[in-house]
Design an enzyme around this catalytic site. Structure first.
Site, mmCIF file in Angstrom:
data_model
loop_
_atom_site.group_PDB
_atom_site.id
_atom_site.type_symbol
_atom_site.label_atom_id
_atom_site.label_comp_id
_atom_site.label_asym_id
_atom_site.label_seq_id
_atom_site.Cartn_x
_atom_site.Cartn_y
_atom_site.Cartn_z
ATOM 1 N N THR A 177 -1.834 -3.224 2.501
ATOM 2 C CA THR A 177 -2.017 -2.308 1.378
ATOM 3 C C THR A 177 -1.955 -3.115 0.094
ATOM 4 O O THR A 177 -1.063 -3.954 -0.082
ATOM 5 C CB THR A 177 -0.941 -1.214 1.367
ATOM 6 O OG1 THR A 177 -1.049 -0.435 2.562
ATOM 7 C CG2 THR A 177 -1.091 -0.312 0.164
ATOM 8 N N LEU A 189 5.206 -2.456 -0.116
ATOM 9 C CA LEU A 189 3.889 -2.018 0.326
ATOM 10 C C LEU A 189 3.624 -2.696 1.663
ATOM 11 O O LEU A 189 4.062 -3.829 1.895
ATOM 12 C CB LEU A 189 2.797 -2.421 -0.678
ATOM 13 C CG LEU A 189 2.827 -1.761 -2.058
ATOM 14 C CD1 LEU A 189 1.720 -2.349 -2.931
ATOM 15 C CD2 LEU A 189 2.660 -0.250 -1.951
ATOM 16 N N ASP A 190 2.892 -2.020 2.550
ATOM 17 C CA ASP A 190 2.527 -2.639 3.810
ATOM 18 C C ASP A 190 1.721 -3.912 3.549
ATOM 19 O O ASP A 190 1.058 -4.050 2.505
ATOM 20 C CB ASP A 190 1.694 -1.685 4.658
ATOM 21 C CG ASP A 190 2.457 -0.435 5.054
ATOM 22 O OD1 ASP A 190 3.700 -0.480 5.066
ATOM 23 O OD2 ASP A 190 1.795 0.585 5.352
ATOM 24 N N LYS A 191 1.722 -4.795 4.514
ATOM 25 C CA LYS A 191 1.010 -6.070 4.388
ATOM 26 C C LYS A 191 -0.426 -5.871 3.913
ATOM 27 O O LYS A 191 -0.892 -6.557 2.996
ATOM 28 C CB LYS A 191 1.019 -6.797 5.740
ATOM 29 C CG LYS A 191 0.160 -8.056 5.767
ATOM 30 C CD LYS A 191 0.060 -8.627 7.169
ATOM 31 C CE LYS A 191 -0.917 -9.791 7.216
ATOM 32 N NZ LYS A 191 -1.109 -10.316 8.592
ATOM 33 N N ARG A 250 -0.382 6.740 5.604
ATOM 34 C CA ARG A 250 -1.168 6.477 6.822
ATOM 35 C C ARG A 250 -0.826 7.493 7.920
ATOM 36 O O ARG A 250 -1.718 8.014 8.602
ATOM 37 C CB ARG A 250 -0.899 5.047 7.282
ATOM 38 C CG ARG A 250 -1.289 3.994 6.253
ATOM 39 C CD ARG A 250 -0.689 2.630 6.561
ATOM 40 N NE ARG A 250 -1.174 2.110 7.839
ATOM 41 C CZ ARG A 250 -0.671 1.023 8.420
ATOM 42 N NH1 ARG A 250 0.351 0.368 7.857
ATOM 43 N NH2 ARG A 250 -1.175 0.605 9.565
#
Length: 329
Positions: A159, A155-157, A260
């Site tokens: 998120t 997961l993105d930082k 996104r």
């Protein structure tokens, strides 16, 4: 398996003299006229160019007694190089750190965790410590025997939400294949700009690759002109105040920044997602994206399993501010 780097009281890796090796090298005719970084790669071939580049940046390379020589500097026959083979941030990245991990499910083969926003999953430039991987190495000694400490997706930082992590090699191999075959269900809640009526559905099928105009971003690309991979996201509206909307997103592929990018592509960037044009609102300062649901077949027992994670406080607060209703699954 290399031993973890020694740590000081702060938990940060500390180099010691036993880890350092000094080499004195002389530029010969074969390296004459080359860039310093290319000459280093020839003279010390057992180390990667990335590692040698970091040594140059750290001032660990002297040229005729001078420190801080630029990588593009052309070397000459007879130049003397002194190279200190010291640990770099990257080389010490895979070490245990006491990082809190919210475990939703645990058995001998896998973990399911609820990642908070702000936690980086895997060490990378700018984040060589303090990551989920460092926390997994601290929590489970067996994680050191697995590639990426058992991490099979990210997961993105900024998120938040659910991730599955393997604890055995068998589980890791099966989970990796299942994710690649799109057999793991991942659903997200997102707060997006624009009006999206409840119940309205749209499938976004658009390939994603590195943005040719900005290498820090991803973008929808034309595969005939730019490298990329197919990507599909299904979106359903849940609630709206006419200006902002809560939507549910289901992934059929797992490309970098997929939700996104796709939401921005159709004119509905996520709230707080500055990288893709989403302004902050309702006190949300990070991208308003939460992985609330994860479903898979257990990689060893074959039993279907499903988990859900409640909304994090910041996203719950944003919905309250906007007066948008959401019923927890």
């Amino acid at each position: 398996m290399a031993e973890p780097a020694p740590q000081g009281e702060s938990g940060e890796p500390q180099p010691d003299e036993a880890q350092c090796e000094q080499r004195d090298l002389t530029i010969s005719g074969g390296e004459h006229g080359l860039r310093l970084d290319k000459a280093l790669a020839l003279l010390v071939p057992e180390f990667s160019r990335s590692y040698l580049q970091q040594l140059l940046e750290q001032g660990a390379v002297q040229l005729d007694g001078r420190v801080g020589v630029k990588p593009a500097h052309k070397v000459r026959v007879g130049d003397l190089l002194r190279v200190q083979m010291r640990p770099t941030e990257q080389s010490q990245a895979f070490h245990p750190e006491p990082i809190a991990i919210d475990v939703v499910h645990e058995d001998e083969h896998l973990l399911v965790i609820n990642k908070p926003a702000g936690l980086v999953v895997h060490p990378a430039a700018g984040h060589w410590s303090g990551t989920l991987l460092n926390g997994l190495l601290w929590r489970d000694a067996g994680a050191a025997q697995l590639p990426r400490a058992g991490i099979v997706h990210r997961l993105d930082k900024d998120t938040s939400g659910l991730m599955v992590v393997a604890r055995t090699r068998t589980a890791m191999d099966v989970l990796t294949r299942a994710i690649s075959a799109h057999e793991v269900s991942r659903r997200y809640l997102a707060l997006a700009w624009g009006r999206w009526l409840p119940g309205m559905r749209q499938s976004i099928d658009a390939p994603i690759g590195r943005d040719p105009r900005n290498r820090l971003r991803m973008a929808v690309v034309d595969l005939a002109l730019h490298p990329g991979k197919t990507a599909r996201t299904d979106v359903q509206g849940l609630a709206t105040d006419g200006r902002l909307s809560l939507v549910r997103c289901s992934l059929h592929t797992g490309r970098t920044h997929q939700i996104r990018v796709h939401m921005a592509f159709i004119g509905h960037p996520l709230v707080g997602d500055a990288l893709y044009g989403g302004a902050p609102a309702a006190d949300m300062r990070r991208q308003a994206l939460h992985a609330f649901s994860l479903a898979l077949t257990h990689p060893v027992t074959g039993v279907p399993m499903c988990w859900s994670a409640p909304l994090p406080l910041d996203l719950r607060h944003a919905l309250d501010v906007l007066g948008l209703d959401y019923n927890e699954p």
